[in-house]
Scaffold this motif. Structure first.
Motif, PDB file in Angstrom:
ATOM      1  N   GLY A 135       0.826  -1.215   0.000  1.00 23.98           N
ATOM      2  CA  GLY A 135       0.000   0.000   0.000  1.00 23.98           C
ATOM      3  C   GLY A 135       0.850   1.251   0.000  1.00 23.98           C
ATOM      4  N   ASP A 160     -10.182   0.557  -3.976  1.00 24.20           N
ATOM      5  CA  ASP A 160      -9.080  -0.364  -3.652  1.00 24.20           C
ATOM      6  C   ASP A 160      -9.659  -1.707  -3.246  1.00 24.20           C
ATOM      7  N   ILE A 161      -8.802  -2.699  -3.206  1.00 24.03           N
ATOM      8  CA  ILE A 161      -9.203  -4.057  -2.820  1.00 24.03           C
ATOM      9  C   ILE A 161      -9.056  -4.242  -1.302  1.00 24.03           C
ATOM     10  N   LEU A 172     -13.353  -1.953  -4.665  1.00 26.53           N
ATOM     11  CA  LEU A 172     -13.430  -2.507  -6.021  1.00 26.53           C
ATOM     12  C   LEU A 172     -12.191  -3.347  -6.287  1.00 26.53           C
ATOM     13  N   LEU A 193     -10.051  -4.772  -8.929  1.00 24.25           N
ATOM     14  CA  LEU A 193      -9.829  -4.565 -10.366  1.00 24.25           C
ATOM     15  C   LEU A 193      -9.723  -5.881 -11.128  1.00 24.25           C
ATOM     16  N   ALA A 194      -9.246  -6.915 -10.431  1.00 24.03           N
ATOM     17  CA  ALA A 194      -9.050  -8.196 -11.125  1.00 24.03           C
ATOM     18  C   ALA A 194     -10.348  -8.962 -11.297  1.00 24.03           C
TER      19      ALA A 194
HETATM   20  C1  LIG Z   1       1.408   0.676  -4.341  1.00 21.55           C
HETATM   21  S1  LIG Z   1      -0.265   1.017  -4.061  1.00 21.55           S
HETATM   22  C2  LIG Z   1      -0.542   2.327  -5.190  1.00 21.55           C
HETATM   23  C3  LIG Z   1      -1.248   3.501  -4.567  1.00 21.55           C
HETATM   24  C4  LIG Z   1      -1.356   4.715  -5.488  1.00 21.55           C
HETATM   25  N1  LIG Z   1      -2.039   4.408  -6.701  1.00 21.55           N
HETATM   26  C5  LIG Z   1       0.007   5.287  -5.773  1.00 21.55           C
HETATM   27  O1  LIG Z   1       0.517   5.135  -6.871  1.00 21.55           O
HETATM   28  O2  LIG Z   1       0.574   5.907  -4.879  1.00 21.55           O
HETATM   29  C6  LIG Z   1      -1.071  -0.356  -4.844  1.00 21.55           C
HETATM   30  C7  LIG Z   1      -2.509  -0.527  -4.433  1.00 21.55           C
HETATM   31  O3  LIG Z   1      -3.128  -1.406  -5.356  1.00 21.55           O
HETATM   32  C8  LIG Z   1      -4.094  -2.139  -4.642  1.00 21.55           C
HETATM   33  N2  LIG Z   1      -4.471  -3.331  -5.390  1.00 21.55           N
HETATM   34  C9  LIG Z   1      -3.730  -4.431  -5.652  1.00 21.55           C
HETATM   35  N3  LIG Z   1      -4.452  -5.327  -6.321  1.00 21.55           N
HETATM   36  C10 LIG Z   1      -5.683  -4.777  -6.499  1.00 21.55           C
HETATM   37  C11 LIG Z   1      -6.879  -5.224  -7.106  1.00 21.55           C
HETATM   38  N4  LIG Z   1      -6.978  -6.425  -7.641  1.00 21.55           N
HETATM   39  N5  LIG Z   1      -7.933  -4.390  -7.125  1.00 21.55           N
HETATM   40  C12 LIG Z   1      -7.858  -3.178  -6.553  1.00 21.55           C
HETATM   41  N6  LIG Z   1      -6.766  -2.698  -5.953  1.00 21.55           N
HETATM   42  C13 LIG Z   1      -5.689  -3.504  -5.920  1.00 21.55           C
HETATM   43  C14 LIG Z   1      -3.397  -2.453  -3.329  1.00 21.55           C
HETATM   44  O4  LIG Z   1      -4.312  -2.792  -2.318  1.00 21.55           O
HETATM   45  C15 LIG Z   1      -2.677  -1.139  -3.054  1.00 21.55           C
HETATM   46  O5  LIG Z   1      -3.432  -0.308  -2.247  1.00 21.55           O
END
Ligand SMILES: C[S@@+](CC[C@H](N)C(=O)[O-])C[C@H]1O[C@@H](n2cnc3c(N)ncnc32)[C@H](O)[C@@H]1O
Length: 502
Positions: free
Chosen positions: A87, A158-159, A212, A214-215
């Motif tokens: 995160g 986010d998930i 949500l 995304l996958a």
């Molecule tokens: C590294 S963070 C990125 C946060 C922000 N977008 C940034 O760039 O600073 C990655 C995020 O993607 C989310 N994530 C991973 N797989 C996901 C999914 N299948 N659906 C939604 N969110 C997902 C994780 O929970 C995490 O909060």
């Protein structure tokens, strides 16, 4: 046989056999879309050990066997996701992407909307704890002086529900502010408990958060307002997915953009995106994509066939990436062809074809056939971000089929998006009158009550939605939801409840 030495080894010391890691890596690649090749087995092991503890296992390998013994439940997916994804985020992260937003995207959007809708829709997909979504709100605030006269929707998804809860609270520690100028902190934050800073209310009001995956989840969707986006930020998220999932996700993001909408990905997300038929806007901005630029590629249409049934509209698989430019379909095409274009996210082409079909088709044709075309036209326009025209077609559709629950439902979603909550409430009441068990109707009724500040009423509607959902199998695709299942809606409401919305 286990030796004393084995027994004394803690799970942390005991390596997980590569065969187990490899099997588990394939398993979550299929079930969650997460990508752990051999070189990331170290990360996989670390995440698994922590997840195993939360699942109550001393031994990570036993936990792997247990997880792989049946398809993953929602709870398991969420727990795994919280340990296997990072995160990591902070305010004003990745200056290059934000500079593009501030200097190129926003000025053009503001200019084009100032004289009409004054409505902006932005999606932070994979928002983690919300810093990205709030950063975008702050940037908009610095550029729109008369922001009270605008309707700004910034949606973070986010998930990970723990992240979402933190995002909704809006309290941040020092680590979220690395490199942020003092004037931003002074102007947009106030001191809160434990040395944290709290985001100001007027910025918080521009942003909402929802669950949500995304996958797994379907988008675009009207139900949760994930459609017709002007800008989507999906940064540092795609890198978690395997190639196939990344393609599916990017297709969904593309279809969720309004005409001319922008997609901004992170520097490490590039590879996945370029594997699609979607091309960066220019050389200088390899992380920036725009719907319709270059010219949209139309999907190849199959030979004319009988129009698909209404149910074909619902769970639509993501179209395969387009690799060649086929001929545009001819004007004689009707609903079936338009539906294919719609499902490929080519809303303008779909709308053009439907307009043609409606203007040349016999007026005497079955009213329901015409209504069906109008409905798809209304959806296409709404997905293009053209709410005014969407509403006109929705109303024509209702005039042609005044018993259409779907028509009133779409009308209420559009009106709600326009901020016309009274009218939206009237439309959704009609839908529920026509079908008292219409699950999305009660859900939207809750959203409308919430938007009007009537929290008790909102809670009542959401609880009623949950009661109706409890009678459905988890995997039932809900009517009018464009692919959202009963289990998923339950989850969305439960997470809102955790954040004391219900
Ligand atoms: C590294 S963070 C990125 C946060 C922000 N977008 C940034 O760039 O600073 C990655 C995020 O993607 C989310 N994530 C991973 N797989 C996901 C999914 N299948 N659906 C939604 N969110 C997902 C994780 O929970 C995490 O909060």
């Amino acid at each position: 046989m286990q030796t004393k030495y084995d027994r004394e080894m803690t799970d942390v010391d005991r390596p997980i056999p590569e065969t187990s890691l490899s099997a588990f890596s394939s398993f979550i690649s299929g079930g969650m879309g997460l990508h752990f090749p051999l070189e990331r087995f170290g990360d996989l092991t670390r995440g698994l050990r922590s997840a195993a503890k939360e699942f109550g296992f001393e031994d990570s390998e036993a936990c792997i066997q247990w997880l792989m013994s049946s398809p993953l439940s929602e709870r398991q997916i969420e727990t795994l996701a919280s340990y296997l994804t990072v995160g990591e985020t902070y305010f004003f992260r990745d200056k290059a992407g934000l500079d593009i937003f501030e200097q190129r995207i926003l000025p053009e959007l503001i200019e084009s909307r100032r004289m009409n809708s004054r409505h902006l829709k932005i999606w932070s997909a994979g928002c983690a704890t919300g810093e990205e979504a709030y950063t975008l709100a702050i940037l908009i605030n610095t550029m729109i002086r008369d922001s009270s006269e605008w309707k700004i929707d910034i949606i973070g998804t986010d998930i990970n529900s723990v992240f979402l809860q933190k995002a909704s609270q809006g309290d941040y520690g020092k680590w979220s502010f690395r490199g942020v100028s003092d004037w931003i902190k002074e102007r947009y934050f106030t001191a809160s408990d434990g040395g944290k800073l709290r985001i100001d209310e007027h910025i918080k009001e521009m942003v909402s958060f929802q669950y949500l995956n995304l996958a797994e989840d379907s988008f675009p969707a009207f139900m949760n307002n994930i459609h017709g986006m002007d800008v989507i930020f999906c940064r540092n998220v795609l890198l978690y997915f395997n190639e196939e999932q990344a393609v599916r996700v990017v297709n969904g993001l593309y279809r969720s953009l309004a005409d001319g909408g922008w997609l901004v990905v992170g520097p490490c997300d590039l590879l996945h995106v370029t594997s699609l038929g979607i091309i960066p806007v220019d050389f200088e901005s390899p992380n920036l994509y725009r719907k319709g630029f270059p010219e949209p590629l139309l999907p190849t249409l199959p030979p004319a066939r009988t129009p698909p049934s209404e149910s074909e509209l619902k769970p639509h698989p993501a179209p395969k990436p387009v690799t060649q430019i086929p001929k545009a379909p001819t004007a004689r095409s009707g609903y079936g062809e338009a539906l294919i274009l719609y499902q490929a996210g080519q809303y303008d082409a779909a709308a053009g074809m439907l307009m043609e079909a409606l203007s040349t088709g016999p007026d005497t044709g079955p009213a329901q056939e015409r209504a069906k075309k109008m409905m798809l036209l209304a959806r296409s326009r709404a997905n293009q971000g053209n709410l005014t025209e969407a509403l006109i077609w929705c109303e024509r559709m209702i005039a042609a089929d005044h018993l259409s629950t779907a028509g009133y439902y779409l009308r209420s979603c559009i009106l709600l998006e326009e901020g016309r909550t009274e009218d939206a409430a009237g439309a959704i009441r009609q839908a529920i009158f026509l079908d008292p068990d219409f699950i999305l109707g009660h859900f939207v009724m809750g959203n409308i009550a919430f938007a009007r500040g009537a929290r008790v009423k909102a809670g009542k509607s959401f609880r009623h939605t949950l009661r109706l959902l409890s009678r459905c199998p988890e995997d039932l695709v809900l009517s009018e939801s464009e692919g959202i299942t009963a289990g998923r809606l339950k989850k969305i409401i439960e997470i809102a409840a955790e954040r004391k919305i219900v």
